[in-house]
Design a protein around this motif. Structure first.
Motif, mmCIF file in Angstrom:
data_model
loop_
_atom_site.group_PDB
_atom_site.id
_atom_site.type_symbol
_atom_site.label_atom_id
_atom_site.label_comp_id
_atom_site.label_asym_id
_atom_site.label_seq_id
_atom_site.Cartn_x
_atom_site.Cartn_y
_atom_site.Cartn_z
ATOM 1 N N GLY A 175 5.178 1.118 -4.544
ATOM 2 C CA GLY A 175 5.391 -0.170 -5.200
ATOM 3 C C GLY A 175 6.157 -0.128 -6.497
ATOM 4 O O GLY A 175 6.148 -1.100 -7.256
ATOM 5 N N TYR A 176 6.861 0.996 -6.781
ATOM 6 C CA TYR A 176 7.636 1.098 -8.016
ATOM 7 C C TYR A 176 9.126 0.955 -7.725
ATOM 8 O O TYR A 176 9.602 1.382 -6.672
ATOM 9 N N THR A 220 -0.873 3.821 -5.814
ATOM 10 C CA THR A 220 0.159 2.808 -5.819
ATOM 11 C C THR A 220 0.143 2.060 -7.145
ATOM 12 O O THR A 220 -0.790 2.197 -7.949
ATOM 13 N N LYS A 221 1.155 1.248 -7.358
ATOM 14 C CA LYS A 221 1.253 0.484 -8.595
ATOM 15 C C LYS A 221 0.054 -0.444 -8.770
ATOM 16 O O LYS A 221 -0.410 -0.680 -9.898
ATOM 17 N N ASP A 222 -0.475 -0.967 -7.636
ATOM 18 C CA ASP A 222 -1.630 -1.857 -7.727
ATOM 19 C C ASP A 222 -2.966 -1.127 -7.578
ATOM 20 O O ASP A 222 -4.006 -1.747 -7.390
ATOM 21 N N GLY A 223 -2.937 0.211 -7.666
ATOM 22 C CA GLY A 223 -4.177 0.981 -7.731
ATOM 23 C C GLY A 223 -4.730 1.471 -6.411
ATOM 24 O O GLY A 223 -5.795 2.094 -6.390
ATOM 25 N N ARG A 224 -4.031 1.239 -5.282
ATOM 26 C CA ARG A 224 -4.536 1.726 -4.004
ATOM 27 C C ARG A 224 -4.311 3.228 -3.878
ATOM 28 O O ARG A 224 -3.343 3.777 -4.400
ATOM 29 N N SER A 322 -9.621 -8.381 -4.098
ATOM 30 C CA SER A 322 -9.553 -7.366 -5.139
ATOM 31 C C SER A 322 -10.226 -6.080 -4.675
ATOM 32 O O SER A 322 -9.717 -4.974 -4.897
ATOM 33 N N SER A 325 -8.057 -4.302 -1.967
ATOM 34 C CA SER A 325 -6.875 -3.587 -2.452
ATOM 35 C C SER A 325 -7.199 -2.157 -2.842
ATOM 36 O O SER A 325 -6.325 -1.291 -2.840
ATOM 37 N N CYS A 355 -1.389 -3.226 5.827
ATOM 38 C CA CYS A 355 -0.151 -3.373 5.078
ATOM 39 C C CYS A 355 1.005 -3.742 5.975
ATOM 40 O O CYS A 355 1.049 -3.390 7.155
ATOM 41 N N MET A 360 2.909 -3.260 1.115
ATOM 42 C CA MET A 360 2.040 -4.163 0.393
ATOM 43 C C MET A 360 1.071 -4.837 1.366
ATOM 44 O O MET A 360 1.347 -4.930 2.562
#
Length: 383
Positions: A175-176, A220-224, A322, A325, A355, A360
């Motif tokens: 995700g970056y 991942t960028k969202d913490g996964r 939340s 994720s 995903c 995502m």
């Protein structure tokens, strides 16, 4: 069989007699075809319409000397190989020529034949070097295309762990963007509980010890968490580490099911468990018969509804997402709006996330395991 010329040369000198002799000697080598110009202005006009492999210019010319001509060529035509010839033996001329970007410098001598033999050698040398550089650039371009479009997560890092490059699969999975990764290190994307092992491996890597089948966990960028396995190698210059390469594939993780929703529904539509699917925004996209029955809705009216409206507290779904994720699964109870005259009821839910192709969250599934079609919802009704 006649040899096809491979190098097209432009010779620039104010004296036509010198140009005639130069052309005669140069074209004795069947790999060279020579063109001439009596001034830099004439040469620039020819370069506008003809691509040359090498420019050979006299140093002392009226209106524009060889150094000024060189700078004009560089500004208009880039890095075409450029050789300066001069009858002067001043060292500062050679230094000025090379500092201005000349690829070669040759002093004219009394031995005309020897001078042109040396010039032919210099021409082939600078032209061959440029060919090699272009071939290398093309090879690197093809390699970069392969890396960029590979399905594995690939990256290259400096010895301090900062990224040199990351490929599309790496960016889409974690995700970056390219810009974000440029200011990061590989240690920033390793899960905290896996960082010590990765640091130990990286230290060994800098001493020349590659790793095959190394397992770690990317964040991942969202913490996964993305468990991965792959190979690590280090490029060395002698005994000095230069850069590291990592090639990984995901061991497990969210499964792409967006294209299989119809197949899945066909298999489960007659099961006595209410099941529904939502998109990443929480909008209901598909339901089976039991889900329609549970919420007293027809399929056409339930599809397209925000799933939050089925909860007495709409924020409940955001809290569930939340949790999903981070772990991919959620199981518990929630107060739901079932359109029952007695009010809402507490229902058991089992939720999962899958995903999409961009890595995502794309599809959420919701199952209500406590529902019995004969007895109605297995729940406590609230006043």
């Amino acid at each position: 069989m006649e040899t096809v010329p491979v190098y097209r040369i432009l010779v620039v000198d104010e004296e036509p007699e010198v140009l005639a002799v130069a052309r005669l000697f140069l074209e004795r080598d069947k790999e060279i075809v020579a063109d001439t110009a009596t001034s830099p202005a004439c040469a620039l006009a020819k370069m506008d319409v003809t691509p040359y492999d090498v420019v050979v210019s006299d140093y002392m010319m009226p209106d524009m000397d060889g150094i000024a001509f060189l700078r004009e060529v560089r500004s208009r035509f880039g890095d075409i190989p450029f050789i300066i010839m001069t009858a002067y033996s001043r060292e500062e001329v050679a230094i000025d020529a090379l500092n201005s970007g000349a690829d070669g410098y040759l002093q004219k001598g009394g031995d005309i034949k020897g001078t042109f033999v040396e010039l032919i050698h210099l021409i082939k040398n600078v032209a061959g070097k440029r060919d090699a550089e272009q071939a290398l650039a093309e090879s690197e371009g093809r390699f970069n295309d392969i890396v960029e479009n590979a399905h594995d997560l690939m990256y290259s890092v400096r010895t301090d762990g900062s990224f040199i490059l990351v490929n599309r699969a790496w960016r889409e999975t974690l995700g970056y963007s390219k810009q974000e990764s440029a200011s990061m290190t590989v240690f920033d994307v390793i899960a905290p509980d896996a960082l010590d092992a990765y640091m130990k491996m990286f230290s060994d890597l800098l001493h020349g010890a590659g790793q095959d089948g190394f397992e770690t966990v990317f964040l991942t960028k969202d913490g996964r968490r993305i468990p991965v396995r792959g190979n690590i190698s280090c490029r060395m210059a002698g005994s000095i580490p230069v850069s590291g390469w990592g090639i990984f594939h995901a061991l497990s993780g969210p499964v792409e099911i967006e294209t299989d929703v119809h197949t899945m529904l066909a298999a489960i539509r007659n099961l006595p468990l209410p099941i529904m699917f939502t998109d990443r925004n929480g909008v209901i996209t598909r339901t089976n018969y039991r889900a329609q029955e549970l919420f007293h809705q027809a399929c056409s009216s339930l599809s397209g509804v925000d799933v939050r409206l089925l909860f007495t507290d709409p924020a409940s779904w955001d809290r569930i997402m939340s949790t999903l994720s981070g772990s991919g699964m959620w199981q518990g109870e929630a107060l739901m709006q079932t359109a029952n005259e007695d009010g809402g009821c507490v229902l058991s839910l089992c939720c999962a996330v899958a995903c999409g192709s961009d890595g995502m969250p794309g599809v959420y599934s919701v199952v209500f395991p406590g529902y019995s079609p004969s007895a109605g919802p297995d729940c406590d009704f609230l006043e």
